[in-house]
Each structure stands twice: as C-alpha cells, then as structure tokens.
Write an enzyme that holds these catalytic residues in place. Structure first.
Site, PDB file in Angstrom:
ATOM      1  N   GLU A 258       6.109   2.555  -1.637  1.00 23.89           N
ATOM      2  CA  GLU A 258       4.746   2.964  -1.053  1.00 23.89           C
ATOM      3  C   GLU A 258       3.795   2.630  -2.145  1.00 23.89           C
ATOM      4  O   GLU A 258       3.876   3.037  -3.395  1.00 23.89           O
ATOM      5  CB  GLU A 258       4.864   4.555  -0.617  1.00 23.89           C
ATOM      6  CG  GLU A 258       3.921   4.899   0.237  1.00 23.89           C
ATOM      7  CD  GLU A 258       3.032   5.808  -0.437  1.00 23.89           C
ATOM      8  OE1 GLU A 258       1.795   5.615  -0.947  1.00 23.89           O
ATOM      9  OE2 GLU A 258       3.405   7.162  -0.641  1.00 23.89           O
ATOM     10  N   CYS A 297      -3.182   8.281  -2.373  1.00 25.52           N
ATOM     11  CA  CYS A 297      -2.855   6.972  -1.862  1.00 25.52           C
ATOM     12  C   CYS A 297      -3.284   6.698  -0.522  1.00 25.52           C
ATOM     13  O   CYS A 297      -3.336   5.589   0.041  1.00 25.52           O
ATOM     14  CB  CYS A 297      -1.093   6.734  -1.617  1.00 25.52           C
ATOM     15  SG  CYS A 297      -0.581   8.008  -1.036  1.00 25.52           S
TER      16      CYS A 297
HETATM   17  P1  NDP Z   1       2.725   1.985 -11.853  1.00 28.22           P
HETATM   18  O1  NDP Z   1       3.104   1.307 -10.531  1.00 28.22           O
HETATM   19  O2  NDP Z   1       2.482   1.479 -13.272  1.00 28.22           O
HETATM   20  O3  NDP Z   1       3.698   3.433 -12.085  1.00 28.22           O
HETATM   21  C1  NDP Z   1       4.073   4.007 -10.951  1.00 28.22           C
HETATM   22  C2  NDP Z   1       5.564   4.776 -11.507  1.00 28.22           C
HETATM   23  O4  NDP Z   1       6.269   3.420 -11.845  1.00 28.22           O
HETATM   24  C3  NDP Z   1       5.430   5.727 -12.761  1.00 28.22           C
HETATM   25  O5  NDP Z   1       6.395   6.491 -12.536  1.00 28.22           O
HETATM   26  C4  NDP Z   1       5.851   4.622 -13.728  1.00 28.22           C
HETATM   27  O6  NDP Z   1       6.378   5.323 -14.977  1.00 28.22           O
HETATM   28  C5  NDP Z   1       6.776   3.831 -13.050  1.00 28.22           C
HETATM   29  N1  NDP Z   1       7.266   2.335 -13.742  1.00 28.22           N
HETATM   30  C6  NDP Z   1       6.226   1.565 -14.340  1.00 28.22           C
HETATM   31  N2  NDP Z   1       6.978   0.567 -14.581  1.00 28.22           N
HETATM   32  C7  NDP Z   1       8.139   0.768 -14.448  1.00 28.22           C
HETATM   33  C8  NDP Z   1       9.561   0.124 -14.751  1.00 28.22           C
HETATM   34  N3  NDP Z   1       9.478  -1.224 -15.504  1.00 28.22           N
HETATM   35  N4  NDP Z   1      10.563   0.483 -14.592  1.00 28.22           N
HETATM   36  C9  NDP Z   1      10.792   1.615 -13.988  1.00 28.22           C
HETATM   37  N5  NDP Z   1       9.817   2.366 -13.564  1.00 28.22           N
HETATM   38  C10 NDP Z   1       8.441   1.999 -13.962  1.00 28.22           C
HETATM   39  O7  NDP Z   1       1.410   2.706 -11.266  1.00 28.22           O
HETATM   40  P2  NDP Z   1       0.459   3.821 -12.014  1.00 28.22           P
HETATM   41  O8  NDP Z   1       0.969   5.202 -11.878  1.00 28.22           O
HETATM   42  O9  NDP Z   1       0.038   3.400 -13.376  1.00 28.22           O
HETATM   43  O10 NDP Z   1      -0.855   3.536 -11.167  1.00 28.22           O
HETATM   44  C11 NDP Z   1      -1.552   2.267 -11.159  1.00 28.22           C
HETATM   45  C12 NDP Z   1      -2.262   1.867  -9.895  1.00 28.22           C
HETATM   46  O11 NDP Z   1      -1.320   2.126  -8.996  1.00 28.22           O
HETATM   47  C13 NDP Z   1      -3.293   2.825  -9.324  1.00 28.22           C
HETATM   48  O12 NDP Z   1      -4.411   2.549 -10.196  1.00 28.22           O
HETATM   49  C14 NDP Z   1      -3.303   2.822  -8.108  1.00 28.22           C
HETATM   50  O13 NDP Z   1      -4.070   1.554  -7.719  1.00 28.22           O
HETATM   51  C15 NDP Z   1      -1.912   2.586  -7.761  1.00 28.22           C
HETATM   52  N6  NDP Z   1      -1.187   3.658  -7.370  1.00 28.22           N
HETATM   53  C16 NDP Z   1      -0.980   3.666  -5.804  1.00 28.22           C
HETATM   54  C17 NDP Z   1      -0.374   5.082  -5.243  1.00 28.22           C
HETATM   55  C18 NDP Z   1      -0.156   4.889  -3.745  1.00 28.22           C
HETATM   56  O14 NDP Z   1       0.655   5.929  -3.382  1.00 28.22           O
HETATM   57  N7  NDP Z   1      -0.445   4.079  -2.974  1.00 28.22           N
HETATM   58  C19 NDP Z   1      -0.120   5.982  -5.985  1.00 28.22           C
HETATM   59  C20 NDP Z   1      -0.406   5.872  -7.542  1.00 28.22           C
HETATM   60  C21 NDP Z   1      -0.918   4.591  -8.012  1.00 28.22           C
HETATM   61  P3  NDP Z   1       5.312   5.548 -16.113  1.00 28.22           P
HETATM   62  O15 NDP Z   1       4.162   6.288 -15.784  1.00 28.22           O
HETATM   63  O16 NDP Z   1       6.178   5.957 -17.116  1.00 28.22           O
HETATM   64  O17 NDP Z   1       4.902   3.922 -16.451  1.00 28.22           O
END
Ligand code: NDP
Length: 676
Positions: A258, A297
């Site tokens: 998602e 989201c």
């Molecule tokens: P990310 O995609 O960076 O992170 C989402 C999750 O993935 C976090 O738990 C993160 O952990 C984890 N993650 C990141 N890299 C890895 C990896 N290599 N291996 C395993 N897990 C990983 O999103 P952000 O939370 O930083 O948000 C960034 C942007 O994403 C927002 O600005 C928004 O645009 C979008 N977003 C969209 C959402 C939706 O539901 N549509 C919800 C939230 C964000 P960690 O925090 O430890 O890096």
C-alpha cells in the site's frame, strides 16, 4: 530529558538498542527523545521462533479461539490507551488524531474479533464458498477450503499510524492463525513498542505469535519462503525495492503493498454553492487536509470541482482552513499538530514547490504562519496549503507527486467525463470521494473510475450525518488500490483473513468433503441416533444425524384453508384455469409457505427441550409444484454446529421436502439455537 531505549522483541526476549541504533527526534521540539535499532538482531532466530513456536500454537486454536484472543487483546489495550496517547503526542499527533490511530486500531481489532466469531467456524479449516457439483450422481464433488500459511507474516508499516497501522494487519493475521513480525517505521516506533509491550505483558498471546523489530529489518526478507507473507505500507520507491528482492520473486512470497496515492474528491455537477452538498464538500476536504497534518495515505490530494465553481471553492475552503489552529498537539485548542519529522517537513516543502511549478498557491504560506505553544523553527510544522491548477490536463506533478502533508490541489472540470478522466490520471488510488445527490452521477463515476480505485466514497445530504469520512478505511471494507497505490488489498472483513491463508480446491466423495470441512455434504453418510434430534443437546448432536418424517397428504381443503387463514389467495392457489395458463403450474398448487409450515409440523418435536429457537432459514428453493393429492415428507440432517455463547450454539440443518415419488419439492437450511 531522558532518552527512551526502544527495544525489539525477538524470540521471546526484549533486545535493547545496540550498534547501528538510530536517534529519533520529537516532532514538536526537534530534540532526540528515543533511540532504536540493533545490528546484532538475529533475524533467522526470529523467523525460526515464529515458524516453530508461534505458528503451531496459533494453528492449534480454532478461529473462534483466536477471535476471543483478539477481543481480549483489544480490551486490554483499551485500558492502557492513555499511556499510548501520551507517547504519541511526540509524533505530532493531536488527541483527535489519537482517536483515529489508537482507538481506531483497537476498534479494528474488535471488528475482526466479532467477525471471526460470526462469520468463521469454530474449527481450524475454513470452508470457502459453495459446494460444486462435479458429477452427475453426486458421488464426486468439489469444495474450496482455506488453511493458514505455515510461515510468518512480516508487516512493514508506515510512520503515520504507529498503532492502527500495526493492528489493522495484525488482527486478520492472528485470526488466520499466522504469527507476525512487526517492523514499524523507525520515526514513530516508540509508540508501537509500547503497544507491543502491552500485548506481550498481557499474557494473552501464545509465545511466538508477535515479535517486533524496532529499527532496521536487516536481511530478514532474504530468508523468506513460499509459506511467508510480506505486507508493506510506505513509499512507492521502498515498495518497488522490497518486492523486487530476487528471493521474494523466486519463492513467490506473498507481497502486498500500500503505497503513494493521489486521492481525489469530486464535487458533483449538481452540488452548486448553496446546496448542502457544497458545504459538505468544503468540510470534508478541509478535514482531510488537516487531520494528522495531512499524513494520511487516504488524504485528499486532488480536489476536482466544476470549472464554474472553482472561485467559490477557493473562497470557502480558504475561510475554513484559516480557522485551523496549528501548534503543540497537547494544547486543547490545537486543531493541527506537526509533521512527524524534520525530514518529512523538508520532503513536503520540496513536493509543494514542485506542485508550485504547475499550480498557484492560493492559501497557506510555509514562510509565514502562526504556531501556538511551540517553536515553529524547531518543530516539523507546516501550514495547510491549497494550490489551484488551471491546466490539469497537461500538468503532471499534480497527478503524480504526493506531498505527504496538509497539501492539496484544486482543479476544475468541464463535464463529468472530464472529472473522471482527471481522477484516473492518479493512475490508481486508494480512495476517491464524490459529493453528489444525483444517483446517475454516482453510477457514471463508479463505472468510469471504479477500476482505478480501491474504494469509492459517496456522500450527500442524506448520509452526511452518519457517513464515516472520505479518509477512514473501515475494517469491513477493502483498503488498498491499484497501480500507484501499490496494487494491494487489506481489510474488507474476512477477505483480509484469507490473505494469510492458502485456498485449496478439494475434490472427493461427499464423505471425504464432510470429514474435511466438518459440515455435512448431501450424499454423505447419515446417522440415526435413535431419538428425535430435537430432544438432543448441542453436544450430543452429530454432523450427519438425520430424521426422516412420515408422509402427509396435501388436500384441496388444506390449500383453501391456508389461503383464507393467511390471506394469500394468489390465483395460482385458488383458480384452476388461471393457474393452468401459468407456464410454471399444471393447475392449482399448494403455497410454498404451506409446504414449509407442514414440513415444520412434520419434523418438530413439540415438548419443551434443548431446541430454544428457530432463528432463520437460508437458501430456500422450491423445485417442483405440489398439487392436491400429493403427499409431503421431510428429511432433516444436522449440517453444521457453531458454538455461540456459554449457553447455546447454532445448529444448521439441511432440509429437503419430497413428494410421494421421491422428487424433491423444496430444499433449505434451517437455523436453530440449541442448548448445551
Ligand atoms: P518508507 O517507504 O521509507 O518507509 C516505510 C517502511 O518501510 C518503514 O517501516 C521503513 O522503515 C521501511 N523500510 C524502508 N526501507 C526498508 C528496507 N530496505 N527494508 C525493510 N524495510 C524498509 O516511507 P516513509 O515512512 O519514510 O515515508 C516516505 C513517503 O512515503 C511519505 O512521504 C509518503 O509520501 C509515503 N507514504 C505513503 C503512505 C501510504 O500509506 N500511502 C504511508 C506512509 C508514507 P524505517 O522507518 O526504519 O526506514
């Protein structure tokens, strides 16, 4: 101020942060408040613990046992929710935001607990859908079943909902009988950690059912097999990176995601200024822009309104947004808190600048806005920002770039087809809302834009007092969307549970299918307990136990008596010639309801006994007309038993009524409550 050590819960032990730990800052003050992560985390041991300890323990429980466990967990969390609120203020969330995240998460768990008891069997195998007749004589049949996958579910969650984000995935996973390893986003993992601690300390969960990774996940995804599943929420970039893992692809590991979504809200062509719908639209849009400071989201990123109303929308929306008090979320007067981090603030301002290349900012200035009770420079505050894009057909960023904050772009449409075309330019969204009082408009949008959306939300003057809001994913309804939104699907009631189970087609004889599904299949063995089944308690009744009644003749007097007594003097029962002209009947026939009533008269045992009530009748079919002179006999078989509470359970009976030539005239399922 002391810095919180946010631990992981791995293989039954709490592991404090160690080498490689990351600092986490308060969204309000920018000061470091916590630290999380440990490079030494043994991910293989965690996977083994889930697979070898948690999974077997959960799979021993029935769906009802697991549903009761979810209810107990949710009630336990509810008792401690204030402690979670307290921590969660540091994420920038207001009390109203906590109600969505913390209470919303607990509520979601309760819905799954209730659906698990009502819609799933008190058993370990879920029978999915109807029986399929695969042979002429019924000796070889088909049925689908679902059983829990035998690995582990890895949940990777976003920062914006540290509690709901976990519980909405955890509830269906545990209900399915699958252990989970939860990896929250690091920036808000201190709230998730408290929630996990509460669940573990409650003693309600079997060992190994839930583990937690605070900080980096290490190479856990490189150790997954076909029996594991990954559910991801976050950015599209990370989703792509993780789902492209060769091991995940090679082992066909279930991966649902998602991700970003440029959700639209459409003001219907009928909803001109002055209508209740116009005011409702303004209210919904401003609420969606400012709740969780726009870090949802499902937030409305694109506002699509008739070209003739864009000035009125800008005016009304600006007036409403101007009332948004921004500040320390602990203050009762604050309506919008901060973004989660300085990093997110930078990202939102960059994306807003990008939108500014195609659209004019008509409300909100990030360089000049008021923050109450906190330092605007130190905290991750931004004001609501409204853009107006005059050329939405040629613009690109407004349809593709998600500014994950209180930012939205208004665009005008010429006609409904144009509005639909603009909405679908998002290339797949979680949700679109349509504010209209015209069902034709609703149908056109559903047909034109449905394929691009996981959810369509219609609201108007009739539903506005009870509608749940554009932005609220509900446990009963699917949440997810195609394309840019990640292509995944979560929630949606029992559908969500099935995502953690394998559907298997079962083909075999009626006895084999009855044995597997624990529900009687026509053609399977019947038994006679020697006593009337209505004299037997819930625990004594066996699946397959059958009663055959004596026949009863149906006379013309019966038909006329029934007609006059009930008032059902429909011509097919009263007028021989008229009935004969009807292609379904040979002449006057008995009422279908007469057959049901006589069937009950034939199979009922009248004395007070364990059968407490008749609670319904399902799948009724009348197969062949019954005329005066025919006789009726009934077969009643225990199809399925489901415990309901401490006193009684539901017995579902398969009933067939036949005539003197053994031709089936009616078939149905009768529901009764029977005492233990
Ligand atoms: P990310 O995609 O960076 O992170 C989402 C999750 O993935 C976090 O738990 C993160 O952990 C984890 N993650 C990141 N890299 C890895 C990896 N290599 N291996 C395993 N897990 C990983 O999103 P952000 O939370 O930083 O948000 C960034 C942007 O994403 C927002 O600005 C928004 O645009 C979008 N977003 C969209 C959402 C939706 O539901 N549509 C919800 C939230 C964000 P960690 O925090 O430890 O890096």
């Amino acid at each position: 101020m002391s810095i919180q050590n946010v631990s992981s819960f791995a293989a039954g032990h709490w592991i404090a942060p160690g080498a490689g730990a990351r600092n986490i800052a308060s969204a309000i003050t920018g000061e470091v408040i916590a630290t999380a992560g440990n490079d030494a985390l043994d991910v293989q041991a965690m996977l083994d613990y889930a697979r070898n300890v948690g999974g077997p323990a959960l799979r021993k429980m029935t769906f009802h046992d697991r549903a009761r466990m979810l209810k107990a967990l949710a009630l336990h969390l509810r008792e401690y929710r204030k402690a979670m609120y307290e921590l969660s203020f540091n994420t920038g969330a207001t009390q109203a935001d906590h109600l969505i995240d913390i209470d919303g998460g607990i509520g979601t768990m309760l819905v799954f607990a209730s659906k698990g008891r009502r819609e799933m069997p008190d058993s370990t195998i879920y029978v999915d859908g109807e029986l399929e007749q695969l042979s002429r004589n019924g000796s070889f049949m088909g049925q689908h079943i679902c059983t829990p996958i035998q690995g582990v579910a890895v949940h990777i969650n976003a920062f914006n909902f540290p509690v709901w984000g976990m519980l909405e995935k955890l509830a269906p996973t545990l209900l399915a009988g699958v252990p989970a390893i939860v990896k929250p986003a690091t920036s808000t993992c201190y709230v998730t950690e408290l929630c996990v601690r509460l669940m573990i300390d409650s003693g309600i969960l079997p060992d190994g059912a839930v583990q937690l990774v605070s900080g980096g996940l290490g190479d856990m995804l490189d150790h997954l097999t076909c029996q594991d599943a990954v559910a991801f929420t976050g950015s599209a970039d990370t989703a792509l990176k993780l789902r492209s893992n060769p091991l995940i692809l090679g082992n066909s590991v279930r991966f649902t995601s998602e991700a970003d979504s440029l959700n639209a809200s459409i003001l219907g062509p009928d909803a001109a200024p002055g209508t209740p719908e116009f005011d409702l639209f303004i209210k919904e849009v401003s609420r969606e822009m400012t709740t969780k400071a726009g870090q949802k989201c499902t937030a409305i990123r694109r506002i699509i309104a008739p070209e003739t109303t864009t000035s009125a929308v800008i005016e009304a929306l600006s007036a409403r947004l101007a009332k948004t008090v921004i500040g320390d979320p602990r203050l009762e007067t604050t309506r919008m808190g901060a973004l989660v981090s300085a990093g997110q603030k930078r990202d939102v301002l960059e994306k807003a600048a990008l939108l500014g290349t195609e659209a004019e900012r008509v409300f909100g200035n990030p360089d000049d806005f008021q923050v109450e009770g906190a330092d605007a420079e130190k905290g991750a505050f931004v004001p609501p920002m409204l853009f107006h894009c005059a050329s939405p057909d040629t613009a690109k960023h407004v349809h593709a770039s998600e500014a994950f904050g209180p930012v939205s772009t208004l665009m005008g449409y010429r006609d409904l087809a144009h509005a639909i075309a603009l909405a679908t330019k998002g290339q797949g969204s979680l949700v679109a809302s349509i504010i209209t009082h015209d069902a034709e408009v609703a149908r056109e949008v559903a047909l034109g834009a449905g394929a691009f959306h996981g959810r369509l939300y219609f609201n108007n003057r009739d539903s506005m007092n009870e509608a749940t809001g554009h932005g609220s994913p509900l446990p009963h309804m699917v949440h997810g969307g195609p394309g840019r939104a990640g292509g995944g699907e979560e929630l949606g009631g029992i559908r969500a549970v099935k995502h953690y189970m394998q559907r298997t087609a079962i083909q075999g004889s009626p006895d084999i299918l009855t044995g597997i599904g624990q529900q009687w299949v026509p053609g399977a063995k019947e038994s006679d307990a020697g006593a009337h089944p209505f004299t037997r308690h819930f625990g004594e009744l066996a699946v397959g136990e059958t009663l055959y009644t004596k026949p009863r003749e149906i006379t013309l007097e019966d038909i006329e008596h029934f007609a006059n007594f009930t008032g059902d003097t429909f011509y097919a029962h009263m007028d021989e010639d008229a009935a004969a002209r009807n292609p379904f009947f040979p002449g006057r026939v008995a009422h279908g309801y007469l057959l049901l009533s006589f069937a009950a008269g034939l199979f009922v045992e009248p004395n007070e006994g364990p059968v407490l009530a008749n609670t319904g009748l399902d799948t009724l079919r009348f197969m062949k007309p019954v005329v005066a002179g025919d006789s009726l006999k009934v077969r009643l078989t225990v199809k399925k038993k489901t415990k309901r509470n401490d006193e009684y359970g539901e017995v579902r009976w398969h009933v067939t009524a036949s005539n003197q030539d053994d031709e089936m005239v009616a078939e149905y399922e009768l529901l009764t409550m029977v005492a233990y």
